[in-house]
Design a protein around this motif. Structure first.
Motif, PDB file in Angstrom:
ATOM      1  N   ILE A  21      30.379   0.883   9.183  1.00 22.20           N
ATOM      2  CA  ILE A  21      29.863   1.785   9.427  1.00 22.20           C
ATOM      3  C   ILE A  21      28.381   1.854   8.333  1.00 22.20           C
ATOM      4  N   LEU A  22      27.400   1.998   8.827  1.00 23.71           N
ATOM      5  CA  LEU A  22      26.405   1.966   7.763  1.00 23.71           C
ATOM      6  C   LEU A  22      25.629   3.016   7.745  1.00 23.71           C
ATOM      7  N   ASN A  23      25.585   4.002   6.842  1.00 21.45           N
ATOM      8  CA  ASN A  23      23.840   4.825   7.228  1.00 21.45           C
ATOM      9  C   ASN A  23      22.978   4.633   6.240  1.00 21.45           C
ATOM     10  N   TYR A  24      21.446   5.179   6.518  1.00 22.28           N
ATOM     11  CA  TYR A  24      20.589   4.613   5.491  1.00 22.28           C
ATOM     12  C   TYR A  24      20.770   3.650   4.150  1.00 22.28           C
ATOM     13  N   GLY A  25      21.597   2.848   4.106  1.00 23.02           N
ATOM     14  CA  GLY A  25      21.473   1.397   3.825  1.00 23.02           C
ATOM     15  C   GLY A  25      22.754   1.702   2.749  1.00 23.02           C
ATOM     16  N   GLY A  52       0.856  -1.055  -0.243  1.00 19.14           N
ATOM     17  CA  GLY A  52      -0.302  -0.632  -0.058  1.00 19.14           C
ATOM     18  C   GLY A  52       1.036   1.255   0.095  1.00 19.14           C
ATOM     19  N   VAL A  53       1.480   1.074   0.157  1.00 19.21           N
ATOM     20  CA  VAL A  53       3.174   2.496  -0.401  1.00 19.21           C
ATOM     21  C   VAL A  53       4.063   2.544  -1.423  1.00 19.21           C
ATOM     22  N   SER A  54       3.436   3.790  -2.276  1.00 24.95           N
ATOM     23  CA  SER A  54       3.677   3.410  -3.827  1.00 24.95           C
ATOM     24  C   SER A  54       5.947   3.351  -3.855  1.00 24.95           C
ATOM     25  N   ASP A  55       5.845   4.575  -2.257  1.00 23.74           N
ATOM     26  CA  ASP A  55       7.647   4.647  -2.176  1.00 23.74           C
ATOM     27  C   ASP A  55       8.227   3.449  -1.636  1.00 23.74           C
ATOM     28  N   LYS A  56       8.878   3.090  -2.503  1.00 21.96           N
ATOM     29  CA  LYS A  56       9.958   1.930  -1.856  1.00 21.96           C
ATOM     30  C   LYS A  56      11.106   2.246  -1.295  1.00 21.96           C
ATOM     31  N   LYS A  57      11.209   1.290  -0.639  1.00 24.10           N
ATOM     32  CA  LYS A  57      12.724   1.657   0.842  1.00 24.10           C
ATOM     33  C   LYS A  57      13.881   0.765   0.268  1.00 24.10           C
ATOM     34  N   ASN A  58      14.683   1.612  -0.130  1.00 30.01           N
ATOM     35  CA  ASN A  58      15.589   0.853  -0.112  1.00 30.01           C
ATOM     36  C   ASN A  58      17.074   0.851   1.630  1.00 30.01           C
ATOM     37  N   ALA A  59      16.232  -0.694   1.688  1.00 27.25           N
ATOM     38  CA  ALA A  59      17.314  -0.798   3.184  1.00 27.25           C
ATOM     39  C   ALA A  59      18.429  -1.063   3.077  1.00 27.25           C
ATOM     40  N   LEU A  60      18.836  -1.524   1.597  1.00 26.50           N
ATOM     41  CA  LEU A  60      20.740  -1.507   1.810  1.00 26.50           C
ATOM     42  C   LEU A  60      20.574  -1.539   0.166  1.00 26.50           C
ATOM     43  N   GLU A  61      21.762  -0.446  -0.293  1.00 28.36           N
ATOM     44  CA  GLU A  61      22.327   0.169  -1.317  1.00 28.36           C
ATOM     45  C   GLU A  61      23.195  -0.231  -1.656  1.00 28.36           C
ATOM     46  N   ASN A  62      23.080  -1.705  -2.299  1.00 28.25           N
ATOM     47  CA  ASN A  62      24.839  -1.704  -3.731  1.00 28.25           C
ATOM     48  C   ASN A  62      25.791  -1.877  -1.989  1.00 28.25           C
TER      49      ASN A  62
END
Ligand code: ADP
Ligand code: MG
Length: 321
Positions: free
Chosen positions: A224-228, A31-41
């Protein structure tokens, strides 16, 4: 040596315990249109034999990464190898190579620690003569509690019980998600000791934490991880060295405090304090000695000096805030 122990010494050819290449995860929120990148590359290599700290603020993606390794979250793209085995081609072998200590303190309250480990060994089809139940209980300091009712175990003991369960199949890699969250200080030390002992025995340790003190104390590698995204991944000593700044705190005499600063001191961007000033510099470019000489040449008497080098917490805040 049992076949299970042998694994400890069969290091992968490239000496990498876990290799993540271009790993991404997007949760499809309903139901949410913007998908969330929990991990990015994510590109990350965890060397065999180390204690690796995965740090990051809440929501950075630490648990997502761990859960992909555990097989409970499916990655969106990229590749993962665990102890030389590809997660897509050999998921069962990958699983066998990892022991996971989850964050939740779920233990079987109707089983004693001894029974619980025997039960787990049964689930892994480990033949009776190859089981190491007593040795594992001793390793985590639960020998005395071997036959105690699980519900009488303290929080710290329960956490150690989960470490024991994760080690039943003798995996070369042990992963702990926030191992000391909610564990009091004394028991935290005990758990750190267990982790160090396991590492001494050859087990590669990966732990997530948001306690920087824990990483500072235990880990030899830190990411250190931040915003995926991986902000940095280095040995702890390289990370501390690479902070690129040091503070020189100079105390000057009372009667010189009102004196206007000469241009060559102003050029050093001093921060005024009640006792004098602080000069922040990059140790790769200059030194405390060179700066103190400039201060002396400008006519200042130096009453006292101290230096401050950033710690892991400063670096963490620099990178995540
Ligand atoms: P951390 O463990 O570092 O706190 P998580 O991996 O739990 O971070 O979460 C990373 C991001 O992914 C967060 O924005 C979180 O809200 C989101 N997330 C985690 N699990 C789910 C899920 N099952 N469904 C949707 N979004 C999720
Ligand atoms: Mg988490």
């Amino acid at each position: 040596m049992t076949p299970h122990q042998k694994k400890f010494f069969n290091t992968p050819d490239d000496n990498i315990a876990i290799r993540l290449t271009g790993l991404s995860k997007t949760y499809n929120a309903q139901g949410v249109s913007d998908k969330k990148n929990a991990l990015e590359n994510i590109n990350l290599q965890i060397p065999a034999g180390c204690i690796f700290g995965l740090l990051g603020p809440n929501g950075a993606g630490k648990s997502t990464l761990i859960n992909i390794l555990a097989g409970t979250v499916i990655k969106s793209s990229g590749s993962v190898t665990v102890w030389g085995e590809d997660l897509d081609k050999n998921p069962r072998q990958c699983k066998a190579n990892i022991g996971i200590v989850p964050q939740e303190l779920n233990i079987d309250v109707f089983l004693t620690p001894y029974e619980s480990l025997e039960f787990t060994a049964g689930m892994y089809n480990i033949p009776r003569h190859e089981r190491q139940t007593r040795a594992i209980l001793e390793m985590v300091g639960l020998t005395e509690q071997s036959h105690a009712y699980a519900r009488t175990l303290s929080g710290g003991m329960r956490r150690r019980m989960l470490v024991a369960k994760a080690m039943v199949h003798s995996p070369p890699i042990l992963i702990l998600d926030e191992p000391t969250a909610g564990v009091d200080v004394a028991l935290r030390q005990k758990l750190w000791e267990n982790v160090r002992n396991l590492n001494d025995a050859g087990v590669t340790i990966v732990l997530t934490t948001h306690y920087l003190e824990e990483a500072e104390e235990l880990c030899d590698h830190v990411a250190i991880l931040n915003y995926g995204k991986v902000m940095v991944s280095k040995t702890k000593s390289d990370l501390l060295k690479s902070a690129g700044r040091k503070d020189l705190n100079v105390t000057i005499p009372e009667n010189q405090k009102k004196q206007p600063l000469p241009a060559n001191i102003k050029a050093l961007n001093p921060i005024l304090t009640s006792n004098g000033f602080i000069i922040r510099f990059n140790p790769e470019e200059t030194s405390s000695g060179a700066i103190l000489k400039k201060i002396g040449d400008a006519g200042f008497k130096i009453v006292d000096v101290s230096t401050y080098q950033p710690d892991l917490e400063d670096i963490f805040l620099d990178l995540t805030s």
